[in-house]
Design an enzyme around this catalytic site. Structure first.
Site, PDB file in Angstrom:
ATOM      1  N   HIS A  69      35.354 -74.988  38.923  1.00  0.00           N
ATOM      2  CA  HIS A  69      33.972 -74.629  39.233  1.00  0.00           C
ATOM      3  C   HIS A  69      33.029 -75.033  38.114  1.00  0.00           C
ATOM      4  O   HIS A  69      33.446 -75.331  36.996  1.00  0.00           O
ATOM      5  CB  HIS A  69      33.839 -73.114  39.474  1.00  0.00           C
ATOM      6  CG  HIS A  69      34.159 -72.290  38.265  1.00  0.00           C
ATOM      7  ND1 HIS A  69      35.439 -72.118  37.794  1.00  0.00           N
ATOM      8  CD2 HIS A  69      33.350 -71.605  37.408  1.00  0.00           C
ATOM      9  CE1 HIS A  69      35.410 -71.354  36.712  1.00  0.00           C
ATOM     10  NE2 HIS A  69      34.152 -71.029  36.452  1.00  0.00           N
ATOM     11  N   ASP A  71      29.770 -72.960  36.475  1.00  0.00           N
ATOM     12  CA  ASP A  71      29.416 -71.535  36.527  1.00  0.00           C
ATOM     13  C   ASP A  71      28.221 -71.249  37.440  1.00  0.00           C
ATOM     14  O   ASP A  71      27.173 -71.897  37.338  1.00  0.00           O
ATOM     15  CB  ASP A  71      29.119 -71.015  35.114  1.00  0.00           C
ATOM     16  CG  ASP A  71      30.407 -70.896  34.304  1.00  0.00           C
ATOM     17  OD1 ASP A  71      31.453 -70.572  34.899  1.00  0.00           O
ATOM     18  OD2 ASP A  71      30.368 -71.145  33.085  1.00  0.00           O
ATOM     19  N   HIS A  80      35.274 -76.553  35.146  1.00  0.00           N
ATOM     20  CA  HIS A  80      36.383 -75.994  34.381  1.00  0.00           C
ATOM     21  C   HIS A  80      37.212 -75.066  35.260  1.00  0.00           C
ATOM     22  O   HIS A  80      36.787 -74.641  36.339  1.00  0.00           O
ATOM     23  CB  HIS A  80      35.880 -75.285  33.126  1.00  0.00           C
ATOM     24  CG  HIS A  80      34.972 -74.122  33.401  1.00  0.00           C
ATOM     25  ND1 HIS A  80      33.673 -74.285  33.791  1.00  0.00           N
ATOM     26  CD2 HIS A  80      35.186 -72.792  33.343  1.00  0.00           C
ATOM     27  CE1 HIS A  80      33.111 -73.106  33.957  1.00  0.00           C
ATOM     28  NE2 HIS A  80      34.003 -72.166  33.709  1.00  0.00           N
ATOM     29  N   ARG A 134      31.500 -63.978  27.336  1.00  0.00           N
ATOM     30  CA  ARG A 134      30.784 -65.223  27.629  1.00  0.00           C
ATOM     31  C   ARG A 134      29.282 -64.963  27.616  1.00  0.00           C
ATOM     32  O   ARG A 134      28.829 -63.978  28.209  1.00  0.00           O
ATOM     33  CB  ARG A 134      31.190 -65.770  28.997  1.00  0.00           C
ATOM     34  CG  ARG A 134      30.659 -67.178  29.241  1.00  0.00           C
ATOM     35  CD  ARG A 134      31.022 -67.670  30.635  1.00  0.00           C
ATOM     36  NE  ARG A 134      30.042 -67.262  31.600  1.00  0.00           N
ATOM     37  CZ  ARG A 134      30.220 -67.260  32.930  1.00  0.00           C
ATOM     38  NH1 ARG A 134      31.370 -67.630  33.434  1.00  0.00           N
ATOM     39  NH2 ARG A 134      29.256 -66.878  33.731  1.00  0.00           N
TER      40      ARG A 134
HETATM   41  O1  LIG Z   1      38.695 -67.709  30.881  1.00  0.00           O
HETATM   42  C1  LIG Z   1      38.431 -68.898  30.830  1.00  0.00           C
HETATM   43  O2  LIG Z   1      39.056 -69.694  30.159  1.00  0.00           O
HETATM   44  C2  LIG Z   1      37.256 -69.439  31.617  1.00  0.00           C
HETATM   45  C3  LIG Z   1      36.718 -68.420  32.535  1.00  0.00           C
HETATM   46  C4  LIG Z   1      35.667 -69.026  33.392  1.00  0.00           C
HETATM   47  O3  LIG Z   1      35.945 -69.717  34.325  1.00  0.00           O
HETATM   48  C5  LIG Z   1      34.282 -68.860  33.025  1.00  0.00           C
HETATM   49  O4  LIG Z   1      33.958 -68.224  32.020  1.00  0.00           O
HETATM   50  O5  LIG Z   1      33.456 -69.409  33.762  1.00  0.00           O
END
Ligand SMILES: O=C(O)CCC(=O)C(=O)O
Length: 274
Positions: free
Chosen positions: A102, A104, A250, A265
């Site tokens: 995806h 984000d 990612h 995040r």
């Molecule tokens: O936990 C992760 O490595 C990425 C998680 C994720 O997809 C995000 O933060 O958008």
């Protein structure tokens, strides 16, 4: 490209770089900031090791790139910091964030330009890597007839099936973002075209019948995952990844159950894809 105030080490020829010589808990100088910004534009995802950041310092770093984004569905666990999106998995988890490819919150009408993930706890026996893929290259490596076919198309990105009942709170009556975006977008700073459909949020190419849309999207999703477009990042405690959602997709790997992985995040607001 020269970087007078930082050192960078490419992770792969096509995407990713580790940044050395920067302490993100301290105010960055103008040249350092320019270099970090240039490195992000050039490498699409950049990594920092051994950083110790408070929530405020994490947010302050994010604000260098724009206004901070508040997630449209996840409840604020740190109530004083609605901009902090928690990434957590342990023995009680039945799913994790970001298991499918995806960009984000691409269901937002103005999806986030970037995200800064800071992990403080990683699984003790390894695992929990994150995959990042270069969407410029994904676009450029499509055969010309396919590029011609998808240039100018738009697609629906929907949060409903992703977020409804996702966070263990009563979301009756809540609506989730839904937006129509170009299948191929142009990066506002580099001017380069990138593929902008993803397995998590994109539901339909506009103007095609369902079976036509499904077939084209599946072909593009498989193409996006081509290993040569990707870098696989191995986390250590106190690592940071900063990625550009406008040209990167990612995927988080969940190969460490029941071990714990934890981080925060910060997400940076973006503009309308065009
Ligand atoms: O936990 C992760 O490595 C990425 C998680 C994720 O997809 C995000 O933060 O958008």
């Amino acid at each position: 490209m020269g970087y007078p105030a930082i050192e960078i080490r490419k992770s792969t020829p096509n995407i990713g770089a580790e940044i050395l010589g920067v302490d993100l808990s301290k105010p960055l100088g103008n040249q350092q900031l320019r270099d970090v910004h240039d490195a992000l534009l050039d490498r699409l995802v950049i990594f920092f090791r051994d950083q110790t950041l408070s929530v405020e310092q994490h947010k302050a770093f994010g604000r260098h790139f724009g206004k901070l984004h508040v997630h449209p569905a996840a409840p604020s666990v740190l109530t004083a910091h609605p901009e902090i999106f928690i990434i957590k998995a342990d023995e009680k988890s039945d799913r994790i964030a970001g298991e499918d490819w995806h960009s984000d919150v691409s269901c937002d009408p103005e999806p986030p330009m970037g995200s800064i993930l800071y992990l403080t706890e990683v699984p003790p026996d390894g695992g929990g890597d994150t995959m990042f893929a270069n969407m410029y290259l994904a676009y450029e490596m499509l055969p010309e007839p396919i590029r011609k076919m998808i240039d100018g198309l738009t697609a629906i990105h929907d949060g409903e099936h992703v977020y409804r009942r996702r966070y263990g709170v009563d979301d009756t009556g809540k609506t989730f973002p839904r937006a129509e975006h170009p299948v191929v977008r142009t990066h506002p700073l580099t001017g380069r075209k990138s593929l902008f459909v993803n397995r998590t949020f994109t539901t339909r190419i506009v103007g095609l019948r369902k079976h036509e849309s499904d077939a084209i999207l599946e072909m593009l999703y498989r193409h996006i995952e081509t290993p040569e477009f990707c870098v696989r990042f191995k986390w250590q405690p106190n690592s940071i990844a900063l990625w550009d959602n406008r040209c990167v997709q990612h995927q988080a790997l969940w190969d460490y159950y029941p071990n714990k992985r934890y981080g925060h995040r910060v997400t940076i607001c973006g503009d309308k894809p065009c």
